[in-house]
Design a protein around this motif. Structure first.
Motif, mmCIF file in Angstrom:
data_model
loop_
_atom_site.group_PDB
_atom_site.id
_atom_site.type_symbol
_atom_site.label_atom_id
_atom_site.label_comp_id
_atom_site.label_asym_id
_atom_site.label_seq_id
_atom_site.Cartn_x
_atom_site.Cartn_y
_atom_site.Cartn_z
ATOM 1 N N ASP A 47 0.831 -1.208 0.000
ATOM 2 C CA ASP A 47 0.000 0.000 0.000
ATOM 3 C C ASP A 47 0.863 1.255 0.000
ATOM 4 O OD1 ASP A 47 -2.686 1.332 0.384
ATOM 5 O OD2 ASP A 47 -1.685 1.998 2.222
ATOM 6 N N ILE A 48 1.835 1.290 0.888
ATOM 7 C CA ILE A 48 2.685 2.474 1.013
ATOM 8 C C ILE A 48 3.532 2.669 -0.247
ATOM 9 C CG2 ILE A 48 4.566 3.545 2.324
ATOM 10 C CD1 ILE A 48 1.860 3.535 3.803
ATOM 11 N N ALA A 49 4.157 1.605 -0.738
ATOM 12 C CA ALA A 49 5.006 1.723 -1.928
ATOM 13 C C ALA A 49 4.208 2.221 -3.128
ATOM 14 C CB ALA A 49 5.677 0.388 -2.247
ATOM 15 N N GLY A 50 2.991 1.730 -3.289
ATOM 16 C CA GLY A 50 2.153 2.189 -4.393
ATOM 17 C C GLY A 50 1.802 3.656 -4.277
ATOM 18 N N ALA A 51 1.446 4.091 -3.084
ATOM 19 C CA ALA A 51 1.096 5.496 -2.876
ATOM 20 C C ALA A 51 2.312 6.396 -3.062
ATOM 21 C CB ALA A 51 0.500 5.681 -1.479
ATOM 22 N N VAL A 52 3.472 5.952 -2.594
ATOM 23 C CA VAL A 52 4.708 6.728 -2.787
ATOM 24 C C VAL A 52 5.012 6.843 -4.277
ATOM 25 C CG1 VAL A 52 7.216 6.683 -2.457
ATOM 26 C CG2 VAL A 52 5.696 6.281 -0.507
ATOM 27 N N ALA A 53 4.886 5.750 -5.014
ATOM 28 C CA ALA A 53 5.164 5.764 -6.455
ATOM 29 C C ALA A 53 4.239 6.721 -7.196
ATOM 30 C CB ALA A 53 5.039 4.349 -7.030
ATOM 31 N N ARG A 54 3.011 6.871 -6.720
ATOM 32 C CA ARG A 54 2.060 7.795 -7.349
ATOM 33 C C ARG A 54 2.259 9.238 -6.886
ATOM 34 N NH1 ARG A 54 -0.872 3.335 -6.110
ATOM 35 N NH2 ARG A 54 -1.920 4.292 -4.335
ATOM 36 N N GLY A 55 3.162 9.454 -5.918
ATOM 37 C CA GLY A 55 3.426 10.807 -5.432
ATOM 38 C C GLY A 55 2.415 11.324 -4.435
ATOM 39 N N TRP A 56 1.739 10.412 -3.724
ATOM 40 C CA TRP A 56 0.673 10.799 -2.813
ATOM 41 C C TRP A 56 1.083 10.828 -1.346
ATOM 42 C CZ3 TRP A 56 -3.162 13.124 -4.977
ATOM 43 C CH2 TRP A 56 -3.665 12.736 -6.200
ATOM 44 N N VAL A 57 2.354 10.628 -1.027
ATOM 45 C CA VAL A 57 2.769 10.548 0.373
ATOM 46 C C VAL A 57 3.794 11.633 0.681
ATOM 47 C CG1 VAL A 57 3.771 9.066 2.172
ATOM 48 C CG2 VAL A 57 2.393 8.042 0.349
ATOM 49 N N VAL A 58 3.633 12.274 1.819
ATOM 50 C CA VAL A 58 4.605 13.243 2.319
ATOM 51 C C VAL A 58 5.045 12.810 3.712
ATOM 52 C CG1 VAL A 58 3.700 15.159 0.950
ATOM 53 C CG2 VAL A 58 2.869 14.825 3.281
ATOM 54 N N VAL A 59 6.253 13.190 4.075
ATOM 55 C CA VAL A 59 6.783 12.865 5.394
ATOM 56 C C VAL A 59 7.365 14.114 6.036
ATOM 57 C CG1 VAL A 59 7.273 10.440 4.862
ATOM 58 C CG2 VAL A 59 9.031 12.165 4.449
ATOM 59 N N ALA A 60 7.334 14.122 7.351
ATOM 60 C CA ALA A 60 8.044 15.122 8.142
ATOM 61 C C ALA A 60 9.314 14.437 8.611
ATOM 62 C CB ALA A 60 7.197 15.585 9.313
ATOM 63 N N ASP A 61 10.435 14.922 8.150
ATOM 64 C CA ASP A 61 11.734 14.303 8.376
ATOM 65 C C ASP A 61 12.528 15.175 9.352
ATOM 66 O OD1 ASP A 61 14.410 13.446 8.189
ATOM 67 O OD2 ASP A 61 14.218 12.970 6.063
ATOM 68 N N GLU A 62 12.881 14.561 10.463
ATOM 69 C CA GLU A 62 13.670 15.268 11.479
ATOM 70 C C GLU A 62 15.016 14.554 11.590
ATOM 71 O OE1 GLU A 62 12.768 17.128 15.784
ATOM 72 O OE2 GLU A 62 12.520 14.959 15.655
ATOM 73 N N GLY A 63 15.956 14.996 10.773
ATOM 74 C CA GLY A 63 17.284 14.415 10.817
ATOM 75 C C GLY A 63 17.319 12.937 10.487
ATOM 76 N N GLY A 64 16.505 12.504 9.541
ATOM 77 C CA GLY A 64 16.474 11.104 9.147
ATOM 78 C C GLY A 64 15.478 10.255 9.910
ATOM 79 N N CYS A 65 14.780 10.825 10.881
ATOM 80 C CA CYS A 65 13.733 10.115 11.623
ATOM 81 C C CYS A 65 12.381 10.720 11.255
ATOM 82 C CB CYS A 65 13.947 10.252 13.122
ATOM 83 S SG CYS A 65 15.434 9.436 13.704
ATOM 84 N N LEU A 66 11.385 9.871 11.074
ATOM 85 C CA LEU A 66 10.062 10.369 10.730
ATOM 86 C C LEU A 66 9.344 10.915 11.962
ATOM 87 C CD1 LEU A 66 8.659 7.772 8.172
ATOM 88 C CD2 LEU A 66 9.939 9.874 7.767
ATOM 89 N N ALA A 67 8.792 12.101 11.791
ATOM 90 C CA ALA A 67 7.993 12.726 12.840
ATOM 91 C C ALA A 67 6.530 12.783 12.442
ATOM 92 C CB ALA A 67 8.512 14.129 13.134
ATOM 93 N N GLY A 68 6.239 12.526 11.163
ATOM 94 C CA GLY A 68 4.864 12.550 10.689
ATOM 95 C C GLY A 68 4.767 12.030 9.273
ATOM 96 N N VAL A 69 3.563 11.582 8.922
ATOM 97 C CA VAL A 69 3.285 11.036 7.596
ATOM 98 C C VAL A 69 1.904 11.500 7.165
ATOM 99 C CG1 VAL A 69 2.882 8.920 6.254
ATOM 100 C CG2 VAL A 69 4.677 8.959 8.000
ATOM 101 N N GLY A 70 1.792 11.868 5.906
ATOM 102 C CA GLY A 70 0.496 12.191 5.328
ATOM 103 C C GLY A 70 0.339 11.497 3.989
ATOM 104 N N GLN A 71 -0.870 11.085 3.671
ATOM 105 C CA GLN A 71 -1.123 10.443 2.383
ATOM 106 C C GLN A 71 -2.495 10.835 1.883
ATOM 107 O OE1 GLN A 71 -0.884 6.128 2.250
ATOM 108 N NE2 GLN A 71 -2.287 6.068 0.519
ATOM 109 N N CYS A 72 -2.577 11.146 0.617
ATOM 110 C CA CYS A 72 -3.874 11.352 -0.020
ATOM 111 C C CYS A 72 -3.934 10.458 -1.242
ATOM 112 C CB CYS A 72 -4.102 12.815 -0.379
ATOM 113 S SG CYS A 72 -2.997 13.467 -1.628
ATOM 114 N N ASP A 73 -5.087 10.371 -1.819
ATOM 115 C CA ASP A 73 -5.210 9.719 -3.112
ATOM 116 C C ASP A 73 -6.393 10.325 -3.828
ATOM 117 O OD1 ASP A 73 -7.590 8.274 -2.410
ATOM 118 O OD2 ASP A 73 -6.415 6.603 -1.684
ATOM 119 N N GLY A 74 -6.491 10.031 -5.094
ATOM 120 C CA GLY A 74 -7.580 10.597 -5.873
ATOM 121 C C GLY A 74 -7.627 10.004 -7.249
ATOM 122 N N ASP A 75 -8.726 10.301 -7.911
ATOM 123 C CA ASP A 75 -8.911 9.760 -9.244
ATOM 124 C C ASP A 75 -9.206 10.840 -10.274
ATOM 125 O OD1 ASP A 75 -11.506 10.552 -8.766
ATOM 126 O OD2 ASP A 75 -12.324 8.539 -8.688
#
Length: 151
Positions: A47-75
């Protein structure tokens, strides 16, 4: 803290983030089994790899550690925020709003509305959505569907 588009190198970190954060947050709201099911169904590598490949995922990156994740999708007609999760030590500081802004900024320029969904029991998510301009559209099967006009 950098909020950026996720790339394929982030996939496993996003899965681990979901495993750690989602289960802990939702277990008290919807039960342990249902929370574990959410992780299996929505935070798995496929699920995650597919959404990342479509450009639908953003991350909050704090020095290489994730502090947050957001994902949308649409048609093309409907856009839905599927995930918006911030690590507890970063909650209340505007990181969720930053993730949401970046997600919405990635939508096509002609997008008129965006939806968000959350469990009825998740009052924190409901309050966040209200602060961010979402209104309740419908409630079904324990899930609140909200909408925000973008025009």
């Amino acid at each position: 803290m950098i909020v950026r588009a996720a790339d394929r190198d982030d996939v496993m970190a996003i899965c681990r983030f979901g495993e750690g954060q989602v289960r802990a947050h939702y277990a008290s709201l919807i039960g342990e089994e249902a929370a574990a099911r959410q992780v299996r169904m929505r935070w798995n590598e496929t699920d995650i790899a597919g959404a990342v490949a479509r450009g639908w995922v953003v991350v909050a990156d704090e020095g290489g550690c994730l502090a947050g994740v957001g994902q949308c999708d649409g048609d093309g007609d409907e856009y839905v925020i599927r995930k918006l999760c911030v690590h507890p030590r970063h909650r209340g500081g505007g990181l969720g709003a930053r993730l949401l802004d970046v997600l919405i900024g990635q939508l096509p320029a002609d997008a008129e509305r965006v939806h968000a969904e959350h469990f009825v029991a998740d009052e924190r998510a409901g309050a966040f959505c209200e602060r961010e301009g979402f209104t309740v559209e419908r409630i079904e099967l324990g899930v609140v569907w909200r909408v925000r006009d973008l025009r």
